[in-house]
Design a protein around this motif. Structure first.
Motif, PDB file in Angstrom:
ATOM      1  N   ALA A 231       0.837  -1.200   0.000  1.00 29.42           N
ATOM      2  CA  ALA A 231       0.000   0.000   0.000  1.00 29.42           C
ATOM      3  C   ALA A 231       0.872   1.249   0.000  1.00 29.42           C
ATOM      4  N   ARG A 232       0.380   2.286  -0.655  1.00 32.75           N
ATOM      5  CA  ARG A 232       1.079   3.567  -0.648  1.00 32.75           C
ATOM      6  C   ARG A 232       0.036   4.681  -0.692  1.00 32.75           C
ATOM      7  N   TRP A 233       0.362   5.769  -0.026  1.00 31.22           N
ATOM      8  CA  TRP A 233      -0.538   6.906   0.027  1.00 31.22           C
ATOM      9  C   TRP A 233      -0.182   7.898  -1.069  1.00 31.22           C
ATOM     10  N   LEU A 234      -1.187   8.481  -1.693  1.00 32.48           N
ATOM     11  CA  LEU A 234      -0.989   9.486  -2.722  1.00 32.48           C
ATOM     12  C   LEU A 234      -1.541  10.821  -2.236  1.00 32.48           C
ATOM     13  N   SER A 235      -0.811  11.869  -2.510  1.00 36.38           N
ATOM     14  CA  SER A 235      -1.277  13.203  -2.144  1.00 36.38           C
ATOM     15  C   SER A 235      -1.923  13.869  -3.349  1.00 36.38           C
ATOM     16  N   CYS A 236      -2.777  14.817  -3.083  1.00 34.74           N
ATOM     17  CA  CYS A 236      -3.447  15.593  -4.127  1.00 34.74           C
ATOM     18  C   CYS A 236      -3.819  16.936  -3.510  1.00 34.74           C
ATOM     19  N   PRO A 237      -4.334  17.869  -4.279  1.00 31.70           N
ATOM     20  CA  PRO A 237      -4.672  19.176  -3.703  1.00 31.70           C
ATOM     21  C   PRO A 237      -5.593  19.059  -2.492  1.00 31.70           C
ATOM     22  N   THR A 238      -5.382  19.936  -1.530  1.00 34.31           N
ATOM     23  CA  THR A 238      -6.206  19.941  -0.318  1.00 34.31           C
ATOM     24  C   THR A 238      -7.654  20.255  -0.662  1.00 34.31           C
ATOM     25  N   ALA A 239      -8.557  19.553  -0.008  1.00 32.16           N
ATOM     26  CA  ALA A 239      -9.996  19.734  -0.286  1.00 32.16           C
ATOM     27  C   ALA A 239     -10.522  20.974   0.427  1.00 32.16           C
ATOM     28  N   SER A 240      -9.966  22.129   0.076  1.00 32.32           N
ATOM     29  CA  SER A 240     -10.427  23.387   0.657  1.00 32.32           C
ATOM     30  C   SER A 240     -11.723  23.817  -0.028  1.00 32.32           C
ATOM     31  N   PRO A 241     -12.492  24.702   0.585  1.00 27.88           N
ATOM     32  CA  PRO A 241     -13.717  25.177  -0.075  1.00 27.88           C
ATOM     33  C   PRO A 241     -13.457  25.761  -1.462  1.00 27.88           C
ATOM     34  N   HIS A 242     -12.327  26.481  -1.636  1.00 24.67           N
ATOM     35  CA  HIS A 242     -12.024  27.054  -2.949  1.00 24.67           C
ATOM     36  C   HIS A 242     -11.678  25.963  -3.968  1.00 24.67           C
ATOM     37  N   GLU A 243     -10.982  24.914  -3.546  1.00 19.40           N
ATOM     38  CA  GLU A 243     -10.649  23.834  -4.465  1.00 19.40           C
ATOM     39  C   GLU A 243     -11.902  23.066  -4.874  1.00 19.40           C
ATOM     40  N   LEU A 244     -12.806  22.819  -3.918  1.00 20.67           N
ATOM     41  CA  LEU A 244     -14.060  22.133  -4.245  1.00 20.67           C
ATOM     42  C   LEU A 244     -14.894  22.969  -5.210  1.00 20.67           C
ATOM     43  N   ALA A 245     -14.931  24.280  -4.987  1.00 18.74           N
ATOM     44  CA  ALA A 245     -15.664  25.157  -5.900  1.00 18.74           C
ATOM     45  C   ALA A 245     -15.004  25.168  -7.277  1.00 18.74           C
ATOM     46  N   ARG A 246     -13.671  25.186  -7.310  1.00 19.91           N
ATOM     47  CA  ARG A 246     -12.956  25.197  -8.590  1.00 19.91           C
ATOM     48  C   ARG A 246     -13.275  23.950  -9.405  1.00 19.91           C
ATOM     49  N   GLN A 247     -13.236  22.782  -8.749  1.00 24.38           N
ATOM     50  CA  GLN A 247     -13.505  21.531  -9.452  1.00 24.38           C
ATOM     51  C   GLN A 247     -14.925  21.509 -10.021  1.00 24.38           C
ATOM     52  N   GLN A 248     -15.888  21.982  -9.232  1.00 19.57           N
ATOM     53  CA  GLN A 248     -17.276  21.930  -9.693  1.00 19.57           C
ATOM     54  C   GLN A 248     -17.542  22.952 -10.787  1.00 19.57           C
ATOM     55  N   CYS A 249     -16.960  24.137 -10.672  1.00 20.73           N
ATOM     56  CA  CYS A 249     -17.165  25.157 -11.704  1.00 20.73           C
ATOM     57  C   CYS A 249     -16.504  24.749 -13.013  1.00 20.73           C
ATOM     58  N   ILE A 250     -15.331  24.111 -12.938  1.00 25.51           N
ATOM     59  CA  ILE A 250     -14.673  23.631 -14.159  1.00 25.51           C
ATOM     60  C   ILE A 250     -15.564  22.618 -14.865  1.00 25.51           C
ATOM     61  N   ALA A 251     -16.072  21.630 -14.104  1.00 26.44           N
ATOM     62  CA  ALA A 251     -16.935  20.608 -14.704  1.00 26.44           C
ATOM     63  C   ALA A 251     -18.200  21.235 -15.285  1.00 26.44           C
ATOM     64  N   PHE A 252     -18.776  22.199 -14.574  1.00 29.92           N
ATOM     65  CA  PHE A 252     -20.000  22.855 -15.035  1.00 29.92           C
ATOM     66  C   PHE A 252     -19.760  23.630 -16.328  1.00 29.92           C
ATOM     67  N   LEU A 253     -18.696  24.427 -16.369  1.00 29.67           N
ATOM     68  CA  LEU A 253     -18.431  25.242 -17.557  1.00 29.67           C
ATOM     69  C   LEU A 253     -18.022  24.375 -18.747  1.00 29.67           C
ATOM     70  N   GLU A 254     -17.331  23.269 -18.499  1.00 29.88           N
ATOM     71  CA  GLU A 254     -17.020  22.345 -19.594  1.00 29.88           C
ATOM     72  C   GLU A 254     -18.307  21.779 -20.196  1.00 29.88           C
ATOM     73  N   ALA A 255     -19.281  21.474 -19.332  1.00 29.73           N
ATOM     74  CA  ALA A 255     -20.543  20.921 -19.821  1.00 29.73           C
ATOM     75  C   ALA A 255     -21.356  21.948 -20.592  1.00 29.73           C
ATOM     76  N   THR A 256     -21.188  23.245 -20.282  1.00 23.04           N
ATOM     77  CA  THR A 256     -21.913  24.265 -21.052  1.00 23.04           C
ATOM     78  C   THR A 256     -21.404  24.329 -22.488  1.00 23.04           C
ATOM     79  N   ALA A 257     -20.134  23.941 -22.696  1.00 19.51           N
ATOM     80  CA  ALA A 257     -19.553  23.980 -24.043  1.00 19.51           C
ATOM     81  C   ALA A 257     -19.579  22.629 -24.730  1.00 19.51           C
TER      82      ALA A 257
END
Length: 313
Positions: A231-257
């Motif tokens: 087993a090994r642990w992987l790091s990724c961006p911290t799940a801060s409120p701004h990061e969660l908003a960024r991920q959702q807005c990116i997915a939303f705007l991609e779907a608009t196009a």
């Protein structure tokens, strides 16, 4: 003209507005819809939120509902009923857009070796149980698993432990059989500890996502190790409120196009709503397995067969 309109207030809408403005988008703030404005809209906390969301969908605008307190499964289903085929309709869901889940989703999409055999999701909360909160928490958990499975649910079986004082379940256990994947989903309210963990089991490896870990939320377990799993642990961006908003807005705007992304998101929610319906029918039938009746959107172009020429007059 604005790139995005933010309607109403609330923490999620505010953070989304800040993040989009920093990314260079022209953000317009409003408290009511302008029929002449076709820009995508993020709906926060606003009076008559359901009416506003319905009006935006009817106008054909792309919609991200950042505030979900007014939603029930039935209300969400009614919004998808009036959605246009190429229209993006997104629901705020911090768990689905956790950086750990986005990492795992990208692995599943790009590498066939990560296609899951089975999924196990456990969501435990200290919030007091109530009928509406249990239903919405169950729908969110089903949506997360359905998005990872990317498959058609077929049969759902469920059991629940009822809190007699609150007339609502403390714990709901759901087993969902997809076409090629098995999933176990556990949702508990009124618990003594918060826990949000998901196990994705591929043919030769497993990955565990800890939704509450801020440093290394993803643990990969290699089943093909010579003597014992490694087993090994992987790091990724911290799940801060701004990061969660960024991920959702990116997915939303991609779907608009990209209409295909909007269609995929709608299919996921329709499958999840149909699965929740099967779960509730199973609970009413003392745990009997129930068929999932998911109605997928029909394609915009239909092929007509057996066409005969019309005789000349």
């Amino acid at each position: 003209m604005a790139d995005v309109t933010v309607l109403g207030g609330g923490e999620e809408a505010r953070i989304s507005s800040e993040m989009l403005a920093r990314a260079g988008f022209a953000v317009q703030h409003a408290f009511e819809l302008d029929p002449r404005d076709p820009s995508p809209v993020i709906i926060g906390e606003v009076s008559g939120a359901l009416h506003v969301a319905r009006e935006a969908v009817e106008q054909g605008r792309h919609v991200l509902m950042a505030a979900t307190h007014f939603l029930t499964p039935e209300r969400l289903a009614s919004l998808f009923d009036i959605r246009h085929r190429s229209q993006a309709l997104f629901v705020w869901n911090a768990r689905r857009y956790h950086p750990g889940f986005r990492l795992v989703s990208s692995l599943i999409e790009t590498d066939a070796g990560w296609q899951p055999r089975y999924l196990r999701h456990e969501s435990l909360s200290m919030d007091a149980p109530s009928g509406p909160s249990v239903r919405w928490s169950s729908l969110e958990a089903i949506a997360l698993v359905t998005a990872l499975a990317n498959d058609e649910p077929q049969i759902a079986t469920a059991s629940a432990l009822i809190n007699a004082k609150r007339n609502a379940p403390d714990l709901v256990t759901m087993k969902v059989a997809y076409k090629n994947v098995e999933a176990l989903v556990v949702v508990g309210l009124g618990e003594g500890i918060e826990r949000h963990e998901t196990l994705i089991a591929a043919p030769t490896r497993k990955v565990l996502v800890d939704g509450l870990s801020h440093s290394a939320p993803v643990r990969v377990i290699d089943d093909e190790a010579l003597y014992e799993p490694v087993a090994r642990w992987l790091s990724c961006p911290t799940a801060s409120p701004h990061e969660l908003a960024r991920q959702q807005c990116i997915a939303f705007l991609e779907a608009t196009a990209q209409p295909s992304c909007a269609k995929q998101e709608a299919a996921m929610w329709l499958r999840s709503l149909a699965t929740l319906d099967a779960v509730e029918r199973s609970l009413a039938s003392e745990g009997a397995g129930m068929l999932v009746r998911a109605e997928m959107p029909q394609p915009a172009i239909r092929v007509l067969t057996d066409l005969r020429p019309v005789p000349a007059a």
